[in-house]
Design a protein around this motif. Structure first.
Motif, PDB file in Angstrom:
ATOM      1  N   GLY A  56      52.013  60.246  37.092  1.00 48.66           N
ATOM      2  CA  GLY A  56      51.043  60.057  38.501  1.00 48.66           C
ATOM      3  C   GLY A  56      49.697  60.252  38.121  1.00 48.66           C
ATOM      4  N   LEU A  57      49.158  60.648  36.952  1.00 46.48           N
ATOM      5  CA  LEU A  57      47.972  61.305  36.844  1.00 46.48           C
ATOM      6  C   LEU A  57      46.904  59.882  37.266  1.00 46.48           C
ATOM      7  CD1 LEU A  57      48.075  63.134  33.332  1.00 46.48           C
ATOM      8  CD2 LEU A  57      47.577  64.004  35.734  1.00 46.48           C
ATOM      9  N   LYS A  58      45.759  60.278  37.639  1.00 50.09           N
ATOM     10  CA  LYS A  58      44.901  59.302  38.045  1.00 50.09           C
ATOM     11  C   LYS A  58      44.234  58.348  36.993  1.00 50.09           C
ATOM     12  CE  LYS A  58      42.272  57.194  41.158  1.00 50.09           C
ATOM     13  NZ  LYS A  58      42.932  55.746  41.924  1.00 50.09           N
ATOM     14  N   ARG A  59      44.096  59.071  35.967  1.00 54.38           N
ATOM     15  CA  ARG A  59      43.482  58.404  34.639  1.00 54.38           C
ATOM     16  C   ARG A  59      44.540  57.303  34.099  1.00 54.38           C
ATOM     17  NH1 ARG A  59      43.918  63.815  31.420  1.00 54.38           N
ATOM     18  NH2 ARG A  59      43.988  64.640  33.731  1.00 54.38           N
ATOM     19  N   LEU A  60      45.783  57.529  34.039  1.00 52.62           N
ATOM     20  CA  LEU A  60      46.922  56.810  33.899  1.00 52.62           C
ATOM     21  C   LEU A  60      46.894  55.745  34.782  1.00 52.62           C
ATOM     22  CD1 LEU A  60      49.411  59.431  32.289  1.00 52.62           C
ATOM     23  CD2 LEU A  60      47.799  57.895  31.018  1.00 52.62           C
ATOM     24  N   ARG A  61      47.025  55.911  36.029  1.00 55.30           N
ATOM     25  CA  ARG A  61      47.044  54.942  37.022  1.00 55.30           C
ATOM     26  C   ARG A  61      45.942  53.973  36.896  1.00 55.30           C
ATOM     27  NH1 ARG A  61      47.759  59.082  40.867  1.00 55.30           N
ATOM     28  NH2 ARG A  61      46.081  58.088  42.265  1.00 55.30           N
ATOM     29  N   ASN A  62      44.783  54.403  36.878  1.00 55.45           N
ATOM     30  CA  ASN A  62      43.608  53.567  36.814  1.00 55.45           C
ATOM     31  C   ASN A  62      43.531  52.654  35.492  1.00 55.45           C
ATOM     32  OD1 ASN A  62      42.457  54.786  39.096  1.00 55.45           O
ATOM     33  ND2 ASN A  62      40.782  55.992  37.948  1.00 55.45           N
ATOM     34  N   ILE A  63      44.099  53.333  34.252  1.00 59.56           N
ATOM     35  CA  ILE A  63      44.085  52.466  33.118  1.00 59.56           C
ATOM     36  C   ILE A  63      45.006  51.133  33.256  1.00 59.56           C
ATOM     37  CG2 ILE A  63      44.796  52.484  30.600  1.00 59.56           C
ATOM     38  CD1 ILE A  63      43.476  55.229  30.514  1.00 59.56           C
ATOM     39  N   ALA A  64      46.111  51.642  34.116  1.00 66.68           N
ATOM     40  CA  ALA A  64      47.253  50.543  34.178  1.00 66.68           C
ATOM     41  C   ALA A  64      46.510  49.560  35.007  1.00 66.68           C
ATOM     42  CB  ALA A  64      48.452  51.090  34.827  1.00 66.68           C
ATOM     43  N   GLU A  65      45.965  49.677  36.123  1.00 68.85           N
ATOM     44  CA  GLU A  65      45.061  48.833  36.929  1.00 68.85           C
ATOM     45  C   GLU A  65      43.843  48.152  36.097  1.00 68.85           C
ATOM     46  OE1 GLU A  65      44.239  50.426  40.821  1.00 68.85           O
ATOM     47  OE2 GLU A  65      46.173  50.970  40.835  1.00 68.85           O
ATOM     48  N   ASN A  66      43.231  48.854  35.436  1.00 74.04           N
ATOM     49  CA  ASN A  66      41.939  48.333  34.872  1.00 74.04           C
ATOM     50  C   ASN A  66      41.554  49.092  33.553  1.00 74.04           C
ATOM     51  OD1 ASN A  66      39.032  47.856  34.520  1.00 74.04           O
ATOM     52  ND2 ASN A  66      38.498  48.537  36.064  1.00 74.04           N
ATOM     53  N   PRO A  67      41.970  48.490  32.395  1.00 79.12           N
ATOM     54  CA  PRO A  67      42.090  49.268  31.158  1.00 79.12           C
ATOM     55  C   PRO A  67      40.508  49.362  30.582  1.00 79.12           C
ATOM     56  CG  PRO A  67      42.445  46.890  31.019  1.00 79.12           C
ATOM     57  CD  PRO A  67      42.411  47.037  32.274  1.00 79.12           C
ATOM     58  N   THR A  68      39.376  48.837  31.212  1.00 79.40           N
ATOM     59  CA  THR A  68      38.054  49.140  30.667  1.00 79.40           C
ATOM     60  C   THR A  68      37.605  50.553  31.113  1.00 79.40           C
ATOM     61  OG1 THR A  68      37.450  46.696  31.321  1.00 79.40           O
ATOM     62  CG2 THR A  68      35.600  48.415  30.928  1.00 79.40           C
ATOM     63  N   VAL A  69      37.318  51.182  29.933  1.00 85.37           N
ATOM     64  CA  VAL A  69      36.870  52.736  30.028  1.00 85.37           C
ATOM     65  C   VAL A  69      35.791  52.893  29.270  1.00 85.37           C
ATOM     66  CG1 VAL A  69      39.374  53.368  30.353  1.00 85.37           C
ATOM     67  CG2 VAL A  69      38.282  53.494  28.107  1.00 85.37           C
ATOM     68  N   ALA A  70      35.115  54.248  29.620  1.00 87.10           N
ATOM     69  CA  ALA A  70      33.965  54.802  28.816  1.00 87.10           C
ATOM     70  C   ALA A  70      34.285  56.190  28.633  1.00 87.10           C
ATOM     71  CB  ALA A  70      32.855  54.568  29.594  1.00 87.10           C
ATOM     72  N   VAL A  71      33.845  56.558  27.490  1.00 89.08           N
ATOM     73  CA  VAL A  71      33.845  57.915  26.972  1.00 89.08           C
ATOM     74  C   VAL A  71      32.442  58.552  26.803  1.00 89.08           C
ATOM     75  CG1 VAL A  71      35.103  59.519  25.551  1.00 89.08           C
ATOM     76  CG2 VAL A  71      36.362  57.754  26.334  1.00 89.08           C
ATOM     77  N   VAL A  72      31.966  59.787  27.062  1.00 88.14           N
ATOM     78  CA  VAL A  72      30.956  60.316  26.687  1.00 88.14           C
ATOM     79  C   VAL A  72      31.115  61.524  26.294  1.00 88.14           C
ATOM     80  CG1 VAL A  72      28.734  61.133  27.608  1.00 88.14           C
ATOM     81  CG2 VAL A  72      29.499  59.204  28.534  1.00 88.14           C
ATOM     82  N   VAL A  73      30.441  61.767  24.922  1.00 86.43           N
ATOM     83  CA  VAL A  73      30.355  62.981  24.359  1.00 86.43           C
ATOM     84  C   VAL A  73      29.181  63.563  24.143  1.00 86.43           C
ATOM     85  CG1 VAL A  73      31.308  64.472  22.178  1.00 86.43           C
ATOM     86  CG2 VAL A  73      32.607  62.470  23.070  1.00 86.43           C
ATOM     87  N   ASP A  74      28.706  64.781  24.723  1.00 90.44           N
ATOM     88  CA  ASP A  74      27.502  65.207  24.634  1.00 90.44           C
ATOM     89  C   ASP A  74      27.379  66.593  24.154  1.00 90.44           C
ATOM     90  OD1 ASP A  74      28.700  66.086  26.938  1.00 90.44           O
ATOM     91  OD2 ASP A  74      26.570  66.570  28.081  1.00 90.44           O
ATOM     92  N   ARG A  75      25.993  67.144  23.995  1.00 92.41           N
ATOM     93  CA  ARG A  75      25.511  68.296  23.734  1.00 92.41           C
ATOM     94  C   ARG A  75      24.654  68.638  24.487  1.00 92.41           C
ATOM     95  NH1 ARG A  75      24.441  68.817  17.624  1.00 92.41           N
ATOM     96  NH2 ARG A  75      22.609  67.545  18.144  1.00 92.41           N
ATOM     97  N   TYR A  76      24.478  69.908  24.998  1.00 87.32           N
ATOM     98  CA  TYR A  76      23.539  70.334  25.872  1.00 87.32           C
ATOM     99  C   TYR A  76      22.851  71.531  25.119  1.00 87.32           C
ATOM    100  CZ  TYR A  76      20.408  72.186  29.273  1.00 87.32           C
ATOM    101  OH  TYR A  76      19.322  72.702  29.655  1.00 87.32           O
ATOM    102  N   GLU A  77      21.839  71.744  25.044  1.00 85.25           N
ATOM    103  CA  GLU A  77      20.945  72.835  24.397  1.00 85.25           C
ATOM    104  C   GLU A  77      19.916  73.240  25.289  1.00 85.25           C
ATOM    105  OE1 GLU A  77      21.941  74.524  21.546  1.00 85.25           O
ATOM    106  OE2 GLU A  77      23.453  73.401  21.014  1.00 85.25           O
ATOM    107  N   GLU A  78      19.427  74.408  25.428  1.00 86.07           N
ATOM    108  CA  GLU A  78      17.942  74.715  25.897  1.00 86.07           C
ATOM    109  C   GLU A  78      17.139  74.195  25.114  1.00 86.07           C
ATOM    110  OE1 GLU A  78      18.041  76.020  28.841  1.00 86.07           O
ATOM    111  OE2 GLU A  78      20.105  76.189  29.128  1.00 86.07           O
ATOM    112  N   ASP A  79      17.124  74.160  24.025  1.00 89.13           N
ATOM    113  CA  ASP A  79      15.997  73.371  23.410  1.00 89.13           C
ATOM    114  C   ASP A  79      16.466  71.889  23.299  1.00 89.13           C
ATOM    115  OD1 ASP A  79      14.539  72.215  21.222  1.00 89.13           O
ATOM    116  OD2 ASP A  79      15.454  73.253  19.659  1.00 89.13           O
TER     117      ASP A  79
END
Length: 145
Positions: A56-79
């Motif tokens: 029942g996870l929303k991410r799994l339900r969404n993928i079943a309905e609409n398989p287009t996804v995006a993934v962001v991996v980021d790094r935040y630094e004070e600099d």
């Protein structure tokens, strides 16, 4: 598809944000554990307490309905000279069993020791088939990363 600097940056980051949308394009973004092999990014579904059944996870339900996804991996630094991110876009599949499912879980367990103690073999794995990458900022990896 991933450049060398993007691949190294992703290997050193521990968390990603998975963006899915339902059939009405209502967005849903969650932080996830991930691993990359070849041109696929894998996302673990683990034993942490959920509000309902894993299916029942929303991410799994969404993928079943609409398989287009995006993934962001980021790094935040004070600099701010060290800010950087990689965005991956593609289509997701939900793997329930089979060799790729087992290989993805082994890869995820090797990256996240916490998963080794969990009984995740019967849980699905999200496989994002990377179709496009975009990156920005400093992807350099050094002793302060």
């Amino acid at each position: 598809m991933l450049s060398g600097p993007e691949r190294r940056f992703l290997a050193h980051q521990r968390i990603a944000r998975l963006a899915t949308a339902d059939r009405r394009a209502v967005p849903h973004v969650v932080p996830v554990c991930f691993a990359i092999a070849e041109s696929s990014l894998y996302v673990a579904i683990d034993e942490k307490p959920k509000r309902g059944p894993v299916t029942g996870l929303k991410r799994l339900r969404n993928i079943a309905e609409n398989p287009t996804v995006a993934v962001v991996v980021d790094r935040y630094e004070e600099d701010w000279a060290r800010l950087g991110w990689v965005m991956l876009r593609g289509h997701a599949e939900i793997l329930h069993d089979g060799q790729e499912h087992r290989d993805a879980q082994a890869l995820l367990r090797s990256r996240y020791p916490q998963l080794r103690a969990m009984q995740i073999a019967t849980y699905p794995v999200i496989a994002v088939r990377i179709e496009r990458t975009t990156s920005w900022g400093s992807l350099a990896i050094d002793a302060t990363s």
